[in-house]
Design a protein around this motif. Structure first.
Motif, PDB file in Angstrom:
ATOM      1  N   ARG A  69       1.592   8.673   1.994  1.00  0.00           N
ATOM      2  CA  ARG A  69       0.389   9.483   1.944  1.00  0.00           C
ATOM      3  C   ARG A  69      -0.723   8.951   2.825  1.00  0.00           C
ATOM      4  O   ARG A  69      -1.893   9.089   2.486  1.00  0.00           O
ATOM      5  N   CYS A  70      -0.403   8.339   3.928  1.00  0.00           N
ATOM      6  CA  CYS A  70      -1.503   7.834   4.726  1.00  0.00           C
ATOM      7  C   CYS A  70      -1.145   7.935   6.198  1.00  0.00           C
ATOM      8  O   CYS A  70      -0.106   7.443   6.631  1.00  0.00           O
ATOM      9  N   GLU A  71      -2.006   8.569   6.950  1.00  0.00           N
ATOM     10  CA  GLU A  71      -1.720   8.796   8.368  1.00  0.00           C
ATOM     11  C   GLU A  71      -1.859   7.534   9.195  1.00  0.00           C
ATOM     12  O   GLU A  71      -1.477   7.491  10.348  1.00  0.00           O
TER      13      GLU A  71
ATOM     14  N   ALA B 198       0.322  -1.276   5.408  1.00  0.00           N
ATOM     15  CA  ALA B 198       0.901  -0.644   6.593  1.00  0.00           C
ATOM     16  C   ALA B 198      -0.071  -0.528   7.758  1.00  0.00           C
ATOM     17  O   ALA B 198       0.281  -0.064   8.834  1.00  0.00           O
ATOM     18  N   CYS B 199      -1.334  -0.967   7.553  1.00  0.00           N
ATOM     19  CA  CYS B 199      -2.258  -1.066   8.689  1.00  0.00           C
ATOM     20  C   CYS B 199      -3.303  -2.116   8.380  1.00  0.00           C
ATOM     21  O   CYS B 199      -3.365  -2.646   7.271  1.00  0.00           O
ATOM     22  N   ALA B 200      -4.140  -2.389   9.371  1.00  0.00           N
ATOM     23  CA  ALA B 200      -5.104  -3.490   9.259  1.00  0.00           C
ATOM     24  C   ALA B 200      -6.219  -3.224   8.241  1.00  0.00           C
ATOM     25  O   ALA B 200      -6.994  -4.127   7.929  1.00  0.00           O
ATOM     26  N   ASN B 201      -6.315  -1.999   7.705  1.00  0.00           N
ATOM     27  CA  ASN B 201      -7.273  -1.793   6.623  1.00  0.00           C
ATOM     28  C   ASN B 201      -6.885  -2.604   5.385  1.00  0.00           C
ATOM     29  O   ASN B 201      -7.706  -2.887   4.525  1.00  0.00           O
ATOM     30  N   ASP B 202      -5.630  -2.945   5.292  1.00  0.00           N
ATOM     31  CA  ASP B 202      -5.104  -3.839   4.254  1.00  0.00           C
ATOM     32  C   ASP B 202      -5.509  -3.435   2.838  1.00  0.00           C
ATOM     33  O   ASP B 202      -6.083  -4.222   2.084  1.00  0.00           O
ATOM     34  N   CYS B 203      -5.196  -2.213   2.485  1.00  0.00           N
ATOM     35  CA  CYS B 203      -5.521  -1.714   1.134  1.00  0.00           C
ATOM     36  C   CYS B 203      -4.824  -2.507   0.036  1.00  0.00           C
ATOM     37  O   CYS B 203      -5.246  -2.476  -1.113  1.00  0.00           O
ATOM     38  N   ALA B 204      -3.730  -3.194   0.355  1.00  0.00           N
ATOM     39  CA  ALA B 204      -3.051  -3.993  -0.664  1.00  0.00           C
ATOM     40  C   ALA B 204      -3.661  -5.396  -0.756  1.00  0.00           C
ATOM     41  O   ALA B 204      -3.189  -6.211  -1.536  1.00  0.00           O
TER      42      ALA B 204
ATOM     43  N   CYS C 171       0.843  -1.196   0.000  1.00  0.00           N
ATOM     44  CA  CYS C 171       0.000   0.000   0.000  1.00  0.00           C
ATOM     45  C   CYS C 171       0.875   1.241   0.000  1.00  0.00           C
ATOM     46  O   CYS C 171       2.087   1.180   0.102  1.00  0.00           O
ATOM     47  N   VAL C 172       0.220   2.382  -0.100  1.00  0.00           N
ATOM     48  CA  VAL C 172       0.926   3.655  -0.242  1.00  0.00           C
ATOM     49  C   VAL C 172       1.594   4.073   1.082  1.00  0.00           C
ATOM     50  O   VAL C 172       2.576   4.800   1.112  1.00  0.00           O
ATOM     51  N   GLY C 173       1.068   3.591   2.197  1.00  0.00           N
ATOM     52  CA  GLY C 173       1.724   3.769   3.492  1.00  0.00           C
ATOM     53  C   GLY C 173       2.105   5.202   3.844  1.00  0.00           C
ATOM     54  O   GLY C 173       1.326   6.127   3.636  1.00  0.00           O
ATOM     55  N   MET C 174       3.324   5.330   4.379  1.00  0.00           N
ATOM     56  CA  MET C 174       3.756   6.617   4.925  1.00  0.00           C
ATOM     57  C   MET C 174       3.836   7.727   3.887  1.00  0.00           C
ATOM     58  O   MET C 174       3.867   8.899   4.224  1.00  0.00           O
TER      59      MET C 174
HETATM   60  S1  SF4 Z   1      -3.402  -0.237   4.446  1.00  0.00           S
HETATM   61 FE1  SF4 Z   1      -3.630   1.278   6.049  1.00  0.00          FE
HETATM   62  S2  SF4 Z   1      -1.722   2.421   5.929  1.00  0.00           S
HETATM   63 FE2  SF4 Z   1      -1.910   1.360   3.999  1.00  0.00          FE
HETATM   64  S3  SF4 Z   1      -2.957   2.829   2.652  1.00  0.00           S
HETATM   65 FE3  SF4 Z   1      -4.519   1.518   3.595  1.00  0.00          FE
HETATM   66  S4  SF4 Z   1      -5.248   2.655   5.318  1.00  0.00           S
HETATM   67 FE4  SF4 Z   1      -3.264   3.519   4.759  1.00  0.00          FE
END
Ligand code: SF4
Ligand code: HEM
Ligand code: HEM
Ligand code: SF4
Ligand code: SF4
Ligand code: SF4
Lengths: 352, 397
Positions: free
Chosen positions: B168-170, B206-212, B163-166
């Motif tokens: 562009r994502c808080e 980079a977080c549990a939303n798991d955009c990837a 994911c885009v992570g740091m």
């Molecule tokens: S997985 Fe979490 S950190 Fe990564 S882009 Fe999605 S919301 Fe942001």
């Protein structure tokens, strides 16, 4: 000789200064309008991302057009998203409205953020794969022509993720989507024995079958398929073009619902079978587009705010899902593969 | 006016959604192979079937993967797509590009290929769609000259993605883009010279939303999280509530472990830290008021995959928490241990999840040197058929 094994270009050379300077420092974001993300950094810096739909299969001409736009409004920076959208990265707020106006003028669709239907993750289909049971790009285009109003607004109870895979191999792993459309073959490979004998390496063909459904036929110097074991995946055709899996009369698509990948609130879930078969009717697949539209509409009408499709179904139960959507429940809906018993009901708690 | 040769496809140029047919026609105006692709596709639409076959391995010097060989099943009718191979090219982590980089990529592809691409395929690579066997080497030579390397195919590591992570994502708890870049560089050989029983995918959110969608579609999923307590700014909570935000329904009521309570007298969000499972919902809903914890790292899940062979799997917890900081020594070591075990024990075309399913998670953990943890299961076993080992019981006589 060419250089090898150096890996991807360094992302640090591809990000705009506003991102380089605020990397890891973003504080919060807002969605001022559908398709526009506003990220605010601890440093006070602001980045706007403007998201547009893409056809996924795109020409270099279009990419150059995207470059022209990015050079005009975004100092030459843009990115793609995992769902095949394009995002223009605007660091100068003055450029936001002119960019939006320009995109509108070109007929581009701005959206895909928040509680919307974002772009559809999909695969190659008839355009470029050898085992498809349907075309992916044509299905996506046909569905989204009907559903683009949900891309450009954020009026659904939660985000809705659509995916299309043109065969059960499911490249792109659409098995965890709110609505997944999966191409299915329904008949075993048709063997051209002469062709197999002449051109195919028989041990490799046998090894290619994931379920062990292929055995040698020494008499014909060919192979045969054990009908009961074949699950119509087409892997044998990969090894041997004389084992044709495509069947224009019987191929079609199935529809699966209620999956998600995010851990927000509830655990990730598989999509589950809603409609076992709909015919291929190119170029517009009216049966499929109608079914998907219907599913979205029933969900939108019945789900509570913040409920993903699978979370809504969990609350109301599959028995009511089938009632509300008016989809017939058949023996095809009852699993008979690896994990079947885990899906049978073992309680007298259910809705009548 | 001449009759169109592609009446069915022409219909797909109508409507609001961007049309892939329009894109194909742009390429076809310049390239004979794209024209044949379009014409073959029209035939597919008419006949309701695909016209592609596999046949023969193709590639470039020094690499065992990265190119998907593709041949038309109707070479007499469509000679310009007789060979129409896909070149998989490593994308930039996070999918960020300068226009300069994109233009240079387009220039090479216009020269050697069809001028059509999927920016990007579902694994992440840039998919350059359609060139001849003859053009593969010069195409790669020029790409390599410009700094573009190949992705993977076959029984080996696929290009990791995240994911885009740091950038562009808080919400980012780890630096997904940097990790993806470094893991891709570290395991180049495993990407480019497939030698394993089957494919192996690494993805990172980079977080549990798991955009990837890492948990659902990668063998080795890295999911950013934290192990201290999340941070609540009560003033910001009051701002949300004052603005009419339904905190009861959208935050408190949705917390999966009932770790949150809203004290309406004090206008405060009360929080039971021990019970939080770090699902991200309260943070997603009130990003200005609730933030992730500060002691950050990742959970590792193993075995996610699409259906073939044993059904689709969603990854299983393997490491509940580990630090993921550059230079990533510990996590690279874990990847190596797992892939070596995979290489040694899996059958051909068996994914790691299927291997674990076959031999048992307990044996797998032993094999790679990890200890069992309660976080790995949703519940302990209910059946009494425990496989005791000889060394665990007292020997007779
Ligand atoms: S997985 Fe979490 S950190 Fe990564 S882009 Fe999605 S919301 Fe942001
Ligand atoms: C056993 C399962 C699978 C088989 C046999 C398989 C086979 C193939 C084949 C033959 C292609 C080439 C299509 C073309 O000509 O471009 C392809 C494309 C691709 N596959 Fe798979 N695949 C499988 C599962 C997956 C999964 C689970 C993913 C992703 C998570 C995936 C990702 C891709 C990607 C990224 C492409 C390239 C183009 C695209 O995105 O459409 N595959 N696959
Ligand atoms: C800008 C920072 C982003 C934020 C704040 C964000 C926020 C979120 C949130 C809150 C979820 C959880 C949805 C839920 O409630 O289930 C989510 C899921 C997701 N996001 Fe993002 N997102 C961001 C960027 C992206 C990007 C760039 C992509 C790629 C296009 C993306 C793709 C996804 C996907 C695929 C999911 C999973 C949906 C599913 O469960 O199937 N997100 N994101
Ligand atoms: S889903 Fe099936 S038909 Fe589609 S690209 Fe993947 S393997 Fe090919
Ligand atoms: S279609 Fe799949 S399951 Fe059926 S015989 Fe071929 S490889 Fe085996
Ligand atoms: S992160 Fe999830 S589990 Fe933790 S308090 Fe928030 S809603 Fe509850």
């Amino acid at each position: 000789m060419a250089k090898t094994d150096f890996g991807p270009p360094d992302y640090r050379t591809m990000i705009p200064p506003v991102i380089a300077n605020n990397y890891g420092k973003w504080s919060y974001h807002e969605i001022p309008q559908p398709g526009v993300l506003k990220h605010v950094s601890e440093t006070g810096a602001v980045l706007y991302s403007v998201r547009i739909a893409s056809a996924r299969l795109i020409s270099t001409d279009w990419i150059k057009e995207l470059c022209d736009i990015a050079e005009k409004y975004c100092d030459g920076y843009l990115r793609f998203t995992t769902r095949h959208n394009v995002e223009f990265l605007v660091s100068d707020e003055q450029q936001l409205q002119p960019l939006l106006a320009d995109l509108k003028g070109r007929g581009y669709l701005v959206g895909g953020t928040g509680n919307a239907i974002s772009n559809v993750v999909h695969t190659q289909g008839w355009i470029h794969c050898h085992t498809p049971a349907t075309d992916a790009s044509g299905l996506v285009k046909s569905m989204m022509d009907e559903l683009h109003g949900y891309f450009t607004t954020m009026k659904l109870p939660a985000r809705v993720r659509l995916a299309v895979a043109c065969c059960v191999n499911m490249c792109g792993a659409c098995h965890c989507s709110d609505i997944a459309i999966v191409g299915i073959h329904r008949t075993i490979p048709r063997i051209n024995h002469e062709g197999v004998a002449k051109a195919c390496e028989i041990p490799s063909v046998i090894a290619a079958c994931p379920t062990g459904a292929i055995r040698p036929n020494p008499k014909l110097k060919s192979v045969e398929v054990i009908k009961e074991k074949c699950m119509f995946c087409g892997n044998c055709y990969t090894m041997c073009p004389s084992m044709e899996i495509a069947d224009p009369i019987n191929d079609g698509v199935s529809i699966w619902v209620g999956g998600k990948v995010s851990n927000a609130r509830t655990a990730p879930k598989f999509s589950r079978l809603a409609i076992p078969f709909l015919p291929n009717n190119p170029p517009r697949w009216p049966e499929v587009t109608d079914a998907v539209k219907h599913l979205v509409e029933v969900y939108a009408k019945n789900a509570r705010a913040g409920e993903r499709m699978g979370e809504w179904i969990d609350r109301i139960g599959w028995e009511r899902f089938f009632k509300l959507t008016d989809i017939p429940f058949t023996e095809k809906h009852i699993d008979d593969f690896t994990f079947a018993p885990t899906t049978f009901r073992s309680t007298s708690q259910f809705r009548l | 006016m001449a009759q169109s040769k592609t009446p069915m496809l022409d219909d797909l140029e109508k409507g609001a959604w961007p049309s892939f047919i329009t894109e194909m026609k742009k390429a076809a105006a310049k390239k004979a192979n794209s024209q044949d692709l379009l014409d073959q596709l029209e035939l597919s639409y008419k006949d309701k079937t695909g016209y592609w076959k596999h046949g023969g391995i193709v590639g470039v010097k020094g690499y065992g993967g990265g190119v998907i060989g593709r041949y038309s099943a109707k070479p007499e009718e469509f000679p310009n797509v007789k060979e129409f191979h896909t070149v998989r090219v490593n994308m930039v982590p996070g999918f960020f590009y300068t226009t300069k980089a994109l233009r240079s990529l387009c220039e090479t592809w216009d020269k050697f290929g069809s001028g059509l691409t999927n920016m990007h395929g579902s694994t992440g690579d840039i998919i350059l769609l359609g060139t001849t066997t003859e053009n593969l080497q010069p195409c790669f030579d020029e790409l390599s000259e410009k700094g573009w390397d190949l992705g993977g195919s076959g029984g080996g590591l696929r290009t990791p993605s995240g994911c885009v992570g740091m950038a562009r994502c808080e919400f980012a708890c780890i630096d997904s883009m940097d990790f993806i870049q470094e893991v891709t560089r570290h395991f180049q050989n495993e990407i480019h010279r497939p030698a394993w029983p089957y494919k192996f995918k690494i993805k990172c959110s980079a977080c549990a939303n798991d955009c990837a969608a890492a948990t659902a579609r990668s063998d080795f999923a890295v999911i950013g999280t934290w192990r201290d307590s999340l941070k609540i700014d009560q003033d910001a909570v009051r701002e949300y509530v004052k603005g009419g935000f339904d905190i009861q329904q959208l935050v408190v009521g949705k917390c999966p472990t009932k770790a949150l309570e809203f004290d309406s007298a004090k206008q405060e969000l009360k929080f039971d830290a021990e019970n939080c499972v770090r699902c991200m919902n309260c943070i997603d809903m009130m990003p200005k008021a609730v933030k992730t914890g500060k002691d950050r790292g990742a959970a590792i899940l193993i075995g996610g995959k699409a259906p073939v062979v044993k059904s689709a799997f969603i990854g299983w917890v393997l490491v509940p928490f580990m630090k993921v900081d550059a230079p990533y020594t510990e996590i690279f070591d874990l990847v190596s241990r797992i892939t070596e075990y995979f290489d040694e024990h899996a059958k051909p075309r068996e994914r790691i999840g299927e291997l674990i399913y076959r031999i048992g998670m307990g044996n797998f953990l032993k094999g790679i040197g990890l200890t069992p943890q309660p976080q790995m299961v949703s519940a302990p076993r209910a059946n009494p058929y425990i496989f005791w080992q000889e060394e665990e019981v007292v020997k007779h006589g």
